[in-house]
Design a protein around this motif. Structure first.
Motif, mmCIF file in Angstrom:
data_model
loop_
_atom_site.group_PDB
_atom_site.id
_atom_site.type_symbol
_atom_site.label_atom_id
_atom_site.label_comp_id
_atom_site.label_asym_id
_atom_site.label_seq_id
_atom_site.Cartn_x
_atom_site.Cartn_y
_atom_site.Cartn_z
ATOM 1 N N SER A 80 58.822 32.676 53.413
ATOM 2 C CA SER A 80 59.787 31.646 53.798
ATOM 3 C C SER A 80 60.907 31.535 52.766
ATOM 4 O O SER A 80 62.084 31.427 53.120
ATOM 5 N N GLU A 81 60.540 31.572 51.501
ATOM 6 C CA GLU A 81 61.547 31.517 50.429
ATOM 7 C C GLU A 81 62.417 32.771 50.436
ATOM 8 O O GLU A 81 63.632 32.693 50.250
ATOM 9 N N ARG A 84 64.927 32.331 53.160
ATOM 10 C CA ARG A 84 65.961 31.361 52.788
ATOM 11 C C ARG A 84 66.981 31.986 51.834
ATOM 12 O O ARG A 84 68.188 31.871 52.049
ATOM 13 N N GLU A 88 71.057 32.976 52.499
ATOM 14 C CA GLU A 88 72.158 32.568 51.618
ATOM 15 C C GLU A 88 72.980 33.786 51.203
ATOM 16 O O GLU A 88 74.216 33.745 51.205
#
Length: 156
Positions: A80-81, A84, A88
């Motif tokens: 998940s990180e 993310r 970005e």
């Protein structure tokens, strides 16, 4: 000539999409949320009820579910990180001077990690399904997809 037209159209679509996203961030957020696949429901820690209580699980079943979820918790958080951060970076590449190939490579990288995350969640769902009895499976499926029970099949 056709490739040039398609490229110009693609750049225009990205530019307009970015403009819309900046102008209406809540609209874009709702669309992203709406497109997110449904995964294993989360427990309602500290609240009475919740999907676990609805299934009338035995203490042994509860323990097995906790083990299944704990085994993949770190991997899910890491993926998940990674998604993310990748999103970005993709945003920065699209907004910057990156080549089309660099943008596409980042997009494909994010897509791969999203697939890995979805696969992990799906494997958790299958593992949980294996410890449930048929009645519990039915309730589990209804809760996952937030559907009402299917009407009984009619035989002609």
């Amino acid at each position: 000539m056709l490739i040039r037209r398609v490229s110009i159209l693609a750049v225009a679509m990205i530019a307009l999409g970015s403009t819309i996203a900046l102008a209406k961030p809540t609209l874009l957020s709702r669309q992203v949320i709406a497109q997110t696949p449904i995964s294993v429901p989360r427990t309602n820690h500290g609240k009475s009820g919740g999907w676990l209580k609805d299934l009338n699980l035995t203490s042994q079943q509860l323990q097995k579910i906790k083990e299944i979820r704990n085994q993949s918790k770190q991997q899910i958080a890491q993926k998940s990180e990674e998604i993310r951060l990748g999103q970005e970076e993709l945003h920065d590449l699209i907004a910057g001077t990156a080549t089309k190939e660099q943008v596409r490579a980042k997009y494909n990288q994010i897509k791969l990690v999203k697939q890995q995350l979805a696969d992990t969640k799906f494997e958790n769902t299958l593992a949980i399904r294996e410890i449930l009895n048929p009645e519990q499976r039915q309730k589990f499926a209804e809760r996952m997809y937030k559907k009402n029970p299917a009407p009984p099949a009619q035989h002609n």
